[in-house]
Structure formats: C-alpha cells, structure tokens
Design a protein around this motif. Structure first.
Motif, PDB file in Angstrom:
ATOM      1  N   ASN A  31      10.162  -1.896  -3.415  1.00  0.00           N
ATOM      2  CA  ASN A  31      11.198  -1.083  -2.770  1.00  0.00           C
ATOM      3  C   ASN A  31      11.552  -1.612  -1.393  1.00  0.00           C
ATOM      4  N   PHE A  33      14.459  -0.806   2.033  1.00  0.00           N
ATOM      5  CA  PHE A  33      15.260   0.273   2.611  1.00  0.00           C
ATOM      6  C   PHE A  33      16.012  -0.222   3.840  1.00  0.00           C
ATOM      7  N   PHE A  48      18.790   2.249  -0.302  1.00  0.00           N
ATOM      8  CA  PHE A  48      17.535   1.623  -0.671  1.00  0.00           C
ATOM      9  C   PHE A  48      17.659   0.953  -2.040  1.00  0.00           C
ATOM     10  N   GLN A  94       8.267  -1.395   0.790  1.00  0.00           N
ATOM     11  CA  GLN A  94       7.233  -0.488   0.297  1.00  0.00           C
ATOM     12  C   GLN A  94       6.740  -1.020  -1.039  1.00  0.00           C
ATOM     13  N   GLY A  97       6.391   3.879  -4.631  1.00  0.00           N
ATOM     14  CA  GLY A  97       6.574   5.219  -4.097  1.00  0.00           C
ATOM     15  C   GLY A  97       5.266   5.853  -3.635  1.00  0.00           C
ATOM     16  N   ASN A  98       5.385   6.767  -2.672  1.00  0.00           N
ATOM     17  CA  ASN A  98       4.239   7.475  -2.103  1.00  0.00           C
ATOM     18  C   ASN A  98       3.223   6.536  -1.452  1.00  0.00           C
ATOM     19  N   GLN A  99       3.717   5.450  -0.931  1.00  0.00           N
ATOM     20  CA  GLN A  99       2.938   4.522  -0.122  1.00  0.00           C
ATOM     21  C   GLN A  99       3.668   4.362   1.210  1.00  0.00           C
ATOM     22  N   PRO A 100       2.940   3.968   2.260  1.00  0.00           N
ATOM     23  CA  PRO A 100       3.646   3.765   3.536  1.00  0.00           C
ATOM     24  C   PRO A 100       4.722   2.697   3.424  1.00  0.00           C
ATOM     25  N   GLN A 101       5.775   2.871   4.191  1.00  0.00           N
ATOM     26  CA  GLN A 101       6.788   1.832   4.325  1.00  0.00           C
ATOM     27  C   GLN A 101       6.451   0.984   5.546  1.00  0.00           C
ATOM     28  N   HIS A 102       6.782  -0.284   5.456  1.00  0.00           N
ATOM     29  CA  HIS A 102       6.518  -1.220   6.553  1.00  0.00           C
ATOM     30  C   HIS A 102       7.854  -1.692   7.098  1.00  0.00           C
TER      31      HIS A 102
END
Lengths: 112, 112
Positions: A31, A33, A48, A94, A97-102
């Motif tokens: 992912n 964004f 995204f 990322q 889903g449901n993981q931190p974005q960097h």
C-alpha cells in the motif's frame, strides 16, 4: 528500516502547470498513500493505492490524479496547479492494512 | 465530521515532567490506534500503537492508554525532554483497515 523517498523537498511551480510528485519505497510494501498537511487541518488523504495500477480516492482527490506503474513507485499529479494546492505533500507506504504507515520527508510545494 | 479529534492544539511542559496528549474518537468500530510524531520539515514518524484488546501499551518513556467506553486515548511521555518538542498526531485505520484517519495534531513544547 523502511525508506520512503520523495523526489523533491521543495518545489515552486506556476498556476496552470502540470506538476508531478514522485515517491519511491524500498520495502516491497503493498500500500502507498499521498496526503497533504495544512496548518490546523492535520493530514488529509488524497489518494492511495493497494496494488500496481490500482488506486482509490481519499478525502480530497479533486484536482489530483495518481499513477502506480511499478510496486515501489507512486506518483501524484496536479493536472493544472492552483494556488490552493500550495501545501506540504507527504507520501507513505504500508506493508498491509492495520500496520503502521511509514512516511517520506515531504515535499513543500508552492504554487505562484 | 471528524472521527478522530485532538482538542488541544498545543501543550507546554517543563523538562522532566509528564506530558499527556489526548485523543477522542467517535467510531466505536475502530480497533487499532497509532501515535505519530512530526518535526518541522520532516515526515511523521510512527511512535507507538495500541490494539483495542489492550488498555495500555508501553515503550520506554512512551505509554498509550485506551479507554474504550469513553472512546478516548492518551499518550503519556515521562520524563519529557526538549527533543520531544514536536507535533503529535493520533490516528486510526478506516473501516477497510487501510487508510489512516488522523487527528489535527497537538504541538508539544518542552522547555528546559
């Protein structure tokens, strides 16, 4: 460490120009964004992408488009730049889903 | 309508004391929350997260508390250091679990 690289830190363009902002990530994340950050408004999602050639509109897609031809690269395009698009633009990636974005370090874009 | 709210735009704390940053949310379906820290001219950096199955998560000087019944979470920094001065964003994944919904941020200033 995840590295998200945005092609420019600062950019100045004129109204009506077509503007390209590039973002590359090195962790094979699914992912990616694009956000813009404005004072008092926090981070707002523009677009995204959850896979190559796939894209989804965020909260404020008007005036923008995106391109994801390769997994590691996600481009934001301002079709015809306007002064209200002057902002800080942030790219993120990322793993899933449901993981931190960097996040990358951002591009400060000024439209004159 | 804002789903993630940070009602205090700013907070000033003395070095060595506790900083408490607050965040409220409206969507009871949110089950994962994140805190990000952002310095000027840099992208946000992931700080700490908490799943709704927990009410507390700790990482060094940073602790996040979650009160599901009140739809409230808080970030505690103890002891606060001048280098903690930054903007702190609370965030939660949208219902698809992909994009993040950010609060507008709280600017923390820690004086020595």
């Amino acid at each position: 460490d995840v590295k998200v690289t945005q092609s420019s830190r600062y950019l100045v363009k004129r109204t009506g120009e077509k503007v390209f902002l590039e973002c590359v990530q090195d962790m094979d994340h699914e992912n990616m964004f694009w956000y813009r950050q404005d004072p008092g408004l926090g981070l707002r999602l523009i677009y995204f992408s959850y896979d190559v050639k796939m894209k989804e509109k965020g909260d404020i897609p008007e005036g923008y488009s995106v391109s994801r031809e390769k997994k590691e690269r996600f481009s934001l395009i301002l079709e015809s730049a306007s002064t209200n698009q002057t902002s800080m633009y942030l790219c993120a990636s990322q793993y899933r889903g449901n993981q931190p974005q960097h996040f990358g370090d951002g591009t400060r874009l000024s439209i004159l | 309508d804002q789903q993630v709210k940070q009602n205090s735009p700013s907070l000033s704390v003395q070095e060595g004391r506790i900083s408490i940053l607050n965040c409220d949310y409206t969507n009871s379906m949110f089950d994962y929350f994140l805190w990000y820290k952002k310095y000027p001219a840099e992208g946000p950096t992931f700080l700490i997260s908490i799943s709704s199955i927990k009410d507390k998560n700790e990482d060094g000087r940073f602790t996040v508390f979650l009160n599901k019944s009140a739809k409230h979470l808080s970030l505690h920094i103890v002891p606060s250091q001048p280098g903690d001065s930054a903007v702190y964003f609370c965030a939660a994944p949208d219902q698809a679990g992909t994009a993040l919904i950010f609060g507008k941020g709280t600017t923390l200033s820690v004086s020595s």
